[in-house]
Design a protein around this motif. Structure first.
Motif, PDB file in Angstrom:
ATOM      1  N   TYR A   1     114.311  94.238 102.034  1.00  0.00           N
ATOM      2  CA  TYR A   1     114.148  92.805 101.816  1.00  0.00           C
ATOM      3  C   TYR A   1     112.787  92.318 102.299  1.00  0.00           C
ATOM      4  CZ  TYR A   1     115.285  92.701 106.794  1.00  0.00           C
ATOM      5  OH  TYR A   1     115.275  92.922 108.144  1.00  0.00           O
ATOM      6  N   ASN A   2     112.328  91.237 101.680  1.00  0.00           N
ATOM      7  CA  ASN A   2     111.122  90.519 102.076  1.00  0.00           C
ATOM      8  C   ASN A   2     111.462  89.043 102.155  1.00  0.00           C
ATOM      9  OD1 ASN A   2     108.622  92.571 101.602  1.00  0.00           O
ATOM     10  ND2 ASN A   2     110.218  92.907 100.082  1.00  0.00           N
ATOM     11  N   LEU A   3     111.123  88.406 103.260  1.00  0.00           N
ATOM     12  CA  LEU A   3     111.375  86.986 103.446  1.00  0.00           C
ATOM     13  C   LEU A   3     110.045  86.268 103.633  1.00  0.00           C
ATOM     14  CD1 LEU A   3     114.287  87.277 106.053  1.00  0.00           C
ATOM     15  CD2 LEU A   3     114.500  87.014 103.570  1.00  0.00           C
ATOM     16  N   PHE A   4     109.824  85.184 102.860  1.00  0.00           N
ATOM     17  CA  PHE A   4     108.597  84.396 102.945  1.00  0.00           C
ATOM     18  C   PHE A   4     108.963  82.932 103.128  1.00  0.00           C
ATOM     19  CE2 PHE A   4     107.273  88.152 100.695  1.00  0.00           C
ATOM     20  CZ  PHE A   4     105.983  88.400 101.151  1.00  0.00           C
ATOM     21  N   ALA A   5     108.221  82.248 103.970  1.00  0.00           N
ATOM     22  CA  ALA A   5     108.396  80.809 104.152  1.00  0.00           C
ATOM     23  C   ALA A   5     107.024  80.188 104.370  1.00  0.00           C
ATOM     24  CB  ALA A   5     109.310  80.509 105.336  1.00  0.00           C
ATOM     25  N   SER A   6     106.778  79.046 103.743  1.00  0.00           N
ATOM     26  CA  SER A   6     105.485  78.381 103.901  1.00  0.00           C
ATOM     27  C   SER A   6     105.659  76.877 103.759  1.00  0.00           C
ATOM     28  CB  SER A   6     104.479  78.897 102.865  1.00  0.00           C
ATOM     29  OG  SER A   6     104.899  78.580 101.555  1.00  0.00           O
ATOM     30  N   THR A   7     104.734  76.157 104.372  1.00  0.00           N
ATOM     31  CA  THR A   7     104.709  74.703 104.236  1.00  0.00           C
ATOM     32  C   THR A   7     103.267  74.264 104.040  1.00  0.00           C
ATOM     33  OG1 THR A   7     105.209  72.589 105.313  1.00  0.00           O
ATOM     34  CG2 THR A   7     104.618  74.426 106.744  1.00  0.00           C
ATOM     35  N   TYR A   8     103.075  73.322 103.131  1.00  0.00           N
ATOM     36  CA  TYR A   8     101.733  72.807 102.817  1.00  0.00           C
ATOM     37  C   TYR A   8     101.773  71.295 102.956  1.00  0.00           C
ATOM     38  CZ  TYR A   8      97.619  71.565 100.058  1.00  0.00           C
ATOM     39  OH  TYR A   8      96.421  71.036  99.644  1.00  0.00           O
ATOM     40  N   ARG A   9     100.911  70.752 103.792  1.00  0.00           N
ATOM     41  CA  ARG A   9     100.925  69.318 104.079  1.00  0.00           C
ATOM     42  C   ARG A   9      99.519  68.752 103.865  1.00  0.00           C
ATOM     43  NH1 ARG A   9     105.501  67.564 106.453  1.00  0.00           N
ATOM     44  NH2 ARG A   9     106.993  69.191 107.061  1.00  0.00           N
ATOM     45  N   PRO A  10      99.282  68.193 102.678  1.00  0.00           N
ATOM     46  CA  PRO A  10      97.981  67.559 102.435  1.00  0.00           C
ATOM     47  C   PRO A  10      97.912  66.179 103.091  1.00  0.00           C
ATOM     48  CG  PRO A  10      99.372  67.352 100.501  1.00  0.00           C
ATOM     49  CD  PRO A  10     100.147  68.176 101.485  1.00  0.00           C
ATOM     50  N   ASN A  11      96.704  65.720 103.373  1.00  0.00           N
ATOM     51  CA  ASN A  11      96.545  64.371 103.933  1.00  0.00           C
ATOM     52  C   ASN A  11      96.919  63.304 102.917  1.00  0.00           C
ATOM     53  OD1 ASN A  11      95.591  65.793 106.067  1.00  0.00           O
ATOM     54  ND2 ASN A  11      93.727  64.583 106.357  1.00  0.00           N
ATOM     55  N   HIS A  12      96.747  63.630 101.657  1.00  0.00           N
ATOM     56  CA  HIS A  12      97.106  62.704 100.586  1.00  0.00           C
ATOM     57  C   HIS A  12      97.915  63.489  99.560  1.00  0.00           C
ATOM     58  CE1 HIS A  12      94.261  59.830 102.301  1.00  0.00           C
ATOM     59  NE2 HIS A  12      93.354  60.817 102.313  1.00  0.00           N
ATOM     60  N   GLY A  13      99.078  62.998  99.225  1.00  0.00           N
ATOM     61  CA  GLY A  13      99.912  63.694  98.249  1.00  0.00           C
ATOM     62  C   GLY A  13     101.217  64.169  98.864  1.00  0.00           C
ATOM     63  N   GLU A  14     101.991  64.868  98.067  1.00  0.00           N
ATOM     64  CA  GLU A  14     103.320  65.291  98.476  1.00  0.00           C
ATOM     65  C   GLU A  14     103.261  66.545  99.359  1.00  0.00           C
ATOM     66  OE1 GLU A  14     105.634  65.897  95.008  1.00  0.00           O
ATOM     67  OE2 GLU A  14     106.007  63.766  94.653  1.00  0.00           O
TER      68      GLU A  14
END
Length: 815
Positions: A160-173
């Motif tokens: 198995y391979n598990l990936f998690a990520s979060t992207y937080r722009p200053n403007h936008g979703e």
């Protein structure tokens, strides 16, 4: 008696050895020692008493069996080993020689082949078999004949391979992504059941989307007698002649991996440039076959399975969401086959037009083969037919032109009848070339040219027209090349790859990469490296995407480096980074830099950490771009393997390569095959990857054994088939090490050379030295051992309680 005096006297006696045996005159020994030496151990060279013995077996120093019980029986005045038919089949003899050997009283009779010698190495408990190379089917240090291959044990597995990520722009979703992919499997004998899964969840401020499913399920098994592999279920049609597609059905194909290394095939190499901590995903017909995280800069993927054929889709996903996609041609090198050999593949089933489990109505059947007609010439061809609407026939020739390189040329004719009733017929021509220039050490890994007439359709293209006609293009011309040139005097290496495609009803595209690496010294600074890469992707009548990358790396000691990187694309970035791999279990790095046309001068900060454990690998990465965005990502990869013997979590296995479960008799913490595999609390470890059909040695790291642990066999070597779960026991003991003096009831002691044997585990743990002295290792309270010598003479010793309190030599009675 003085030990040196005894050894000198014994050495003098050795010069009186006759051709048959040694007769010792005991009168030369002191009277007190005449009953203290087990002369039977020294009387015959390599003498052994009749009986059953548990031994490993090696042929010409290559281990073919890590352990089995064999019988030695008397034959007149000699004692010889009985070789059963099953073991004779594993010796790798030529077929005509093996078939001529007869069975006599349950033992194979080797009397007519006196050149085949069997010698018992008592010190290592190994039967050494010496066979003249002319009698063996093939000679190779990295290959053993199929008769010695092991299908492993039954079991369950999950990679198995598990990936998690979060992207937080200053403007936008804001967006979050969690995904996993891998393989679940079941082994039963030589059969392997595999199912690939994919799960993905994407969320932003307003919505959430989840997809899950099994991309394919299939059953396969090796057929060593045919040098082939049988596959049933959902799989990919891979061919050196016809284009690839997914289908449900059956395939029987020659497997090059069953051949010695010298006869095996080619795997594609993928290169590109990442702008951030990017994820590289390689797909074939919509199915993920490879995914990895790469650092900013050039990357090369060279460990794809050689069975992959056709066009591969490569997607480079940057951490800020940007995606760069391109394709790589995985066409084979010139189709050459050894003289007299035939390589083949047969397949039948129904094609899958997409990643779903839906299949089309028409059933196809195909067959292809390559015949080594002459030493340097091969003929090959194939046919593919589907229902009453599609027919394709191909013929070709491969020629080894020696110093001019290798060349193949083939022509394919196809007839396609579409739903509206009209039929299109056309030809496709293909030319492949490969050459290594020894004078300059240059290598053209693959140069291929293909031209297809307007009304030619491969079967994959024909299916696309049937189900997705609006977005399907017809290939006109394809040119691909890869070239490698090392310049040794300058410590410079050049690598060039290019792919150009033209379509009859669409724009042409060109993808090219040029990479140069230079290693040099600067005064007291040693081992500096300078590299540059240029990449371009161009679509006709649209913009061209050019990327330039320059990197300077300065070493600080063996495993720390300071790097400067410059990347120029639509913007220009300059980064300074530090990486530290001094701890092999924890590799980390940090970087900072600027990028043009970005807020606050594009100030960026990044960090990453890779932590390796015996259970799996953890990767963490984070980025911050001033006034722009921040991101975090984490991944974990690993495997679980379970058999009737036990269960272990371990580092991830890839593809269908064998994995080997090591059993250390319940002893935890034993390091196996490197620094990152060690036995768990139950005494099991799994070496995640071994080569299919090639001898693999599994070694215990003797220098890192826990205190009080003893291992009798530190190396085991065996050959496993594709997808096997190998199982090997390594006789291990945990306990104390003590020095003892053995005494018999009459006040004497067992003779010199008497063996101390543990009946429970059937292993020898020591030998009696002069005057009853012995060293016992890995022992526990209240254990019993047999002391054996001569002709079935023995006595038994029992260990006391509370061994941890013993600080000096112990006298033990032997009853």
């Amino acid at each position: 008696m003085d030990t040196c005096k005894f050894l000198i006297l014994s050495s003098g006696l050795l010069f009186t050895v006759s051709a048959q045996a040694v007769e010792f005159n005991l009168n030369v020994l002191d009277k007190s020692m005449r009953d203290s030496v087990d002369i039977s151990l020294l009387k015959e060279k390599a003498a052994i008493a009749p009986g059953n013995y548990f031994v490993s077996v090696a042929v010409n120093k290559n281990l073919i069996s890590a352990g089995q019980e064999l019988h030695w029986k008397a034959n007149g005045k000699t004692v010889a080993v009985c070789i059963p038919a099953e073991l004779a089949d594993q010796l790798g003899l030529k077929e005509n020689i093996r078939n001529a050997l007869t069975l006599k009283e349950g033992c194979v009779d080797f009397s007519n082949h006196s050149a085949i010698q069997f010698t018992l190495d008592r010190a290592d408990q190994r039967l050494d078999v010496s066979i003249p190379q002319a009698m063996l089917s093939w000679k190779s240090d990295n290959w053993m004949p199929p008769s010695s291959w092991d299908d492993g044990v039954a079991g369950l597995l999950l990679d198995y391979n598990l990936f998690a990520s979060t992207y937080r722009p200053n403007h936008g979703e804001h967006s979050e992504n969690i995904n996993s992919y891998g393989t679940a499997g079941l082994n039963m004998g030589a059969w392997r059941l595999r199912s690939d899964y994919q799960i993905s969840q994407n969320r932003n401020d307003e919505s959430s989307q989840t997809t899950r499913g099994l991309s394919r399920t299939y059953l396969f098994r090796p057929l060593p007698a045919l040098g082939a592999k049988l596959t049933l279920g959902e799989t990919d049609f891979s061919s050196s002649i016809f284009d690839a597609f997914a289908y449900n059905g059956a395939a029987l194909a020659s497997d090059d991996r069953m051949l010695p290394w010298e006869l095996r095939g080619y795997a594609p190499q993928i290169s590109g440039i990442a702008q951030t901590n990017a994820t590289v995903t390689v797909s074939h017909a919509g199915r993920v076959i490879y995914q990895t995280k790469v650092a900013p800069g050039p990357f090369i993927i060279s460990d794809l399975n050689q069975s992959v054929q056709g066009t591969l889709d490569v997607k480079v996903t940057e951490e800020d969401g940007r995606v760069n996609s391109f394709q790589v041609s995985a066409a084979s090198t010139p189709f050459l086959t050894r003289e007299g050999q035939v390589r083949y593949k047969f397949a039948a089933g129904r094609a899958r037009p997409d990643i779903s489990h839906h299949v089309i109505d028409d059933t196809f059947a195909s067959g292809e083969a390559s015949w080594g007609m002459l030493s340097n010439t091969s003929l090959y061809g194939g046919v593919l037919a589907a229902g009453s609407d599609y027919r394709s026939v191909a013929v070709g020739i491969g020629q080894n032109m020696l110093w001019l390189g290798a060349l193949s040329f083939d022509v394919t004719h196809a007839s396609s009848t579409f739903d509206d009733g009209h039929t299109e017929k056309g030809l496709s021509y293909r030319l492949n070339y490969s050459k290594r220039f020894d004078a300059t050490d240059s290598q053209i890994s693959l140069a291929a040219y293909r031209f297809s007439e307007r009304e030619f359709h491969s079967y994959a293209n024909f299916i696309d027209h049937q189900y997705n006609d609006a977005d399907t293009q017809d290939e006109k011309q394809t040119i691909s090349v890869s070239f490698n040139q090392p310049i040794t005097p300058l410590n410079l290496n050049l690598y060039v790859s290019a792919l150009r495609q033209k379509w009859w009803d669409g724009d042409s595209s060109t993808t090219a990469t040029l990479t140069a690496g230079y290693n040099f010294d600067l005064g007291e600074w040693k081992g500096l490296s300078l590299s540059t890469s240029w990449s371009t992707t161009r679509y006709e009548e649209s913009d061209t995407d050019n990327q330039l990358y320059v990197s300077l790396s300065i070493p600080f000691g063996y495993s720390r480096r300071l790097n400067y990187d410059m990347r120029n694309s639509n913007t220009t970035s300059n980064m300074l980074s530090w990486s530290d791999a001094s701890n092999p279990r924890n590799t980390w790095g940090v970087s900072a830099g600027v990028e043009t046309d970005k807020p606050d001068n594009g100030s960026q900060f990044r960090g990453n950490l890779q932590h390796l454990t015996s259970l799996g690998d953890l990767q963490l990465a984070g980025s911050y771009a001033a006034s722009d965005y921040s991101s975090l990502s984490a991944s974990w990869s690993g495997s679980v393997t379970a058999t009737r013997h036990g269960l272990a979590m371990h580092r991830r296995s890839f593809g269908n390569e064998p994995r080997i479960m090591i059993d250390t008799d319940g002893v935890p913490g034993v390091p196996v095959q490197g620094d990152f595999n060690e036995t768990n609390r139950l005494g099991y470890a799994v070496v995640p990857m071994a080569g299919s059909y090639q001898p693999t040695s599994i070694a215990v790291n003797m220098n890192q054994l826990p205190d009080g642990v003893t291992v009798n066999e530190s190396i085991t070597r065996e050959t496993w088939t594709e997808g096997a779960i190998g199982y090997k026991t390594v006789a291990s003991r945990t306990g104390r090490d003590i020095s003892v003096i053995l005494r018999t009831p009459d006040g004497h002691y067992p003779p010199l050379g008497a063996v101390i044997h543990q009946a429970e585990s059937n292993i020898d743990i020591g030998m009696v030295s002069e005057e009853g002295h012995a060293w016992l290792s890995g022992i526990k309270d209240n254990q019993q051992f047999d002391v054996m010598w001569g002709k079935n003479q023995r006595c038994t010793i029992s260990l006391p309680n509370n061994l941890e309190h013993i600080k000096q030599q112990v006298i033990l009675p032997c009853h």
